[in-house]
Design an enzyme around this catalytic site. Sequence first.
Site, PDB file in Angstrom:
ATOM      1  N   ARG A  94       0.844  -1.189   0.000  1.00 34.22           N
ATOM      2  CA  ARG A  94       0.000   0.000   0.000  1.00 34.22           C
ATOM      3  C   ARG A  94       0.879   1.240   0.000  1.00 34.22           C
ATOM      4  O   ARG A  94       0.817   2.068   0.892  1.00 34.22           O
ATOM      5  CB  ARG A  94      -0.904  -0.029   1.236  1.00 34.22           C
ATOM      6  CG  ARG A  94      -2.362  -0.269   0.918  1.00 34.22           C
ATOM      7  CD  ARG A  94      -2.699  -1.698   0.623  1.00 34.22           C
ATOM      8  NE  ARG A  94      -4.028  -1.821   0.037  1.00 34.22           N
ATOM      9  CZ  ARG A  94      -5.156  -1.928   0.721  1.00 34.22           C
ATOM     10  NH1 ARG A  94      -5.129  -1.929   2.029  1.00 34.22           N
ATOM     11  NH2 ARG A  94      -6.320  -2.048   0.119  1.00 34.22           N
ATOM     12  N   GLN A  99      -0.008   2.392  -5.951  1.00 31.83           N
ATOM     13  CA  GLN A  99      -1.441   2.689  -5.895  1.00 31.83           C
ATOM     14  C   GLN A  99      -2.203   2.239  -7.149  1.00 31.83           C
ATOM     15  O   GLN A  99      -3.291   1.692  -7.047  1.00 31.83           O
ATOM     16  CB  GLN A  99      -1.651   4.186  -5.692  1.00 31.83           C
ATOM     17  CG  GLN A  99      -2.526   4.471  -4.508  1.00 31.83           C
ATOM     18  CD  GLN A  99      -2.410   5.888  -4.010  1.00 31.83           C
ATOM     19  OE1 GLN A  99      -1.940   6.779  -4.726  1.00 31.83           O
ATOM     20  NE2 GLN A  99      -2.833   6.115  -2.793  1.00 31.83           N
ATOM     21  N   ASP A 102      -3.192  -1.451  -7.069  1.00 31.08           N
ATOM     22  CA  ASP A 102      -3.836  -1.929  -5.852  1.00 31.08           C
ATOM     23  C   ASP A 102      -5.245  -2.467  -6.141  1.00 31.08           C
ATOM     24  O   ASP A 102      -6.245  -1.764  -6.007  1.00 31.08           O
ATOM     25  CB  ASP A 102      -3.867  -0.762  -4.846  1.00 31.08           C
ATOM     26  CG  ASP A 102      -4.420  -1.164  -3.497  1.00 31.08           C
ATOM     27  OD1 ASP A 102      -4.855  -2.321  -3.344  1.00 31.08           O
ATOM     28  OD2 ASP A 102      -4.427  -0.297  -2.598  1.00 31.08           O
ATOM     29  N   SER A 105      -7.957  -2.487  -3.291  1.00 26.33           N
ATOM     30  CA  SER A 105      -8.709  -1.237  -3.145  1.00 26.33           C
ATOM     31  C   SER A 105      -9.779  -1.120  -4.220  1.00 26.33           C
ATOM     32  O   SER A 105     -10.900  -0.697  -3.947  1.00 26.33           O
ATOM     33  CB  SER A 105      -7.781  -0.023  -3.217  1.00 26.33           C
ATOM     34  OG  SER A 105      -7.001   0.039  -2.058  1.00 26.33           O
ATOM     35  N   TYR A 199      -3.092  -0.691   8.256  1.00 25.05           N
ATOM     36  CA  TYR A 199      -4.067  -1.724   8.605  1.00 25.05           C
ATOM     37  C   TYR A 199      -4.313  -1.753  10.106  1.00 25.05           C
ATOM     38  O   TYR A 199      -3.497  -1.276  10.895  1.00 25.05           O
ATOM     39  CB  TYR A 199      -3.539  -3.105   8.194  1.00 25.05           C
ATOM     40  CG  TYR A 199      -3.537  -3.348   6.713  1.00 25.05           C
ATOM     41  CD1 TYR A 199      -4.724  -3.549   6.026  1.00 25.05           C
ATOM     42  CD2 TYR A 199      -2.355  -3.397   5.999  1.00 25.05           C
ATOM     43  CE1 TYR A 199      -4.727  -3.789   4.663  1.00 25.05           C
ATOM     44  CE2 TYR A 199      -2.339  -3.637   4.638  1.00 25.05           C
ATOM     45  CZ  TYR A 199      -3.532  -3.834   3.973  1.00 25.05           C
ATOM     46  OH  TYR A 199      -3.529  -4.073   2.633  1.00 25.05           O
TER      47      TYR A 199
END
Length: 353
Positions: A94, A99, A102, A105, A199
């Site tokens: 992450r 990004q 990902d 997500s 997290y």
Amino acid sequence: MVESGAGLDAGFPDEEYSKRGVRLASRAAVFEQSGVIVQARGPGANPERGADDLSSVRSGQLMIGFGEPLTAPRECADLASRGVSFFAMELVPRTTRAQAMDALSSMASIAGYEAVLIGAATLPKLMPMMMTAAGTITPAKVLILGAGVAGLQAIATARRLGAVVSAYDVRSAVREQIESLGAKFIVLDIESAEGTGGYAKAMDEAYYKRQRELLAAVLKEQDVVITTAAVPGRKAPILITKEMAEQMQPGAVIVDIAAERGGNCELTQAGETVVHNGVQIVGPVNLASRAPYHASQMYATNVVNLLKLMVNKEGVLNIDLNDDIIRETLVTHEGKVVNARVNELLGAGVASA
Ligand code: NAD
């Protein structure tokens, strides 16, 4: 090459691929003739076809897909023994650079949105406030438990539907994000459980018990509760016990996004809707597949961005283990499981077997 018919249900017929120069073939031929296999669900994440795919792979092949390496380490070991280099999309770090790769997500955004639609459609009430000649209807109250990617999207969706939204997370850092979406942040008198990488960290049972006690009062007020709480590689924490659900208003709905990982509600059954004392507990699975067109589009973009790190301009594969994204995503390579967490799990499994 693309497996023929693979995109049809998502709104991408075979002609769209052939028009763009893609060769359509049987699944077996794709496995046989490709150096890199890209899947949505690789072995480990695919209870229906995963085992067949394992017998179709060959040494030296690269495989990219979801594979649930932290809950299905055995399948990873099988891929290693067949000489496959497997990249698990769940392990993309992450970081800012990663990004665009990902996929967790991407899928979580869809899940959060879809969960609210399920909640709205299941609730025997309307969501928005309505002023009609037959009287004024008050807006529904929606509570989101867990404000990660899915939770934040759920907040935004419920707000668009006109609900009064509140949200809670064990990471106090998300307060600002919740409030910026126009929801109320629920404060419980309990410490933050912020772990690494953004997290949540796993807490002890006394912590979860205290959390449940404090949440019970909030739950009584709600029409729809969307639960999204997860801790990577672990069973989802129970946030709503049977007793807590029994205290909720009849007609209330719980949509448990964590259903596939054991559920955040004790009454949740994955893939089913349980009705208990007038409260409906929905346990949807594979929520992203409810919007397959956009799920595919986002996933494809994530995978292509990852592939760009591995294939140079001449089309030659180059697995650079000095690149942190490649290193952290790679689970098996040259006949071995190379991911430390997966190896730890395999060690633990062997010890307890
Ligand atoms: P997740 O799916 O692992 O968990 C969902 C949410 O549940 C998390 O917000 C977590 O804190 C919460 N949770 C866990 N236990 C709980 C409990 N007992 N009670 C209430 N809530 C609980 O999370 P995710 O959606 O994958 O996101 C995790 C983090 O990563 C977020 O901070 C997100 O913004 C961040 N993130 C960063 C990037 C990036 O920088 N590239 C990309 C995506 C996500």
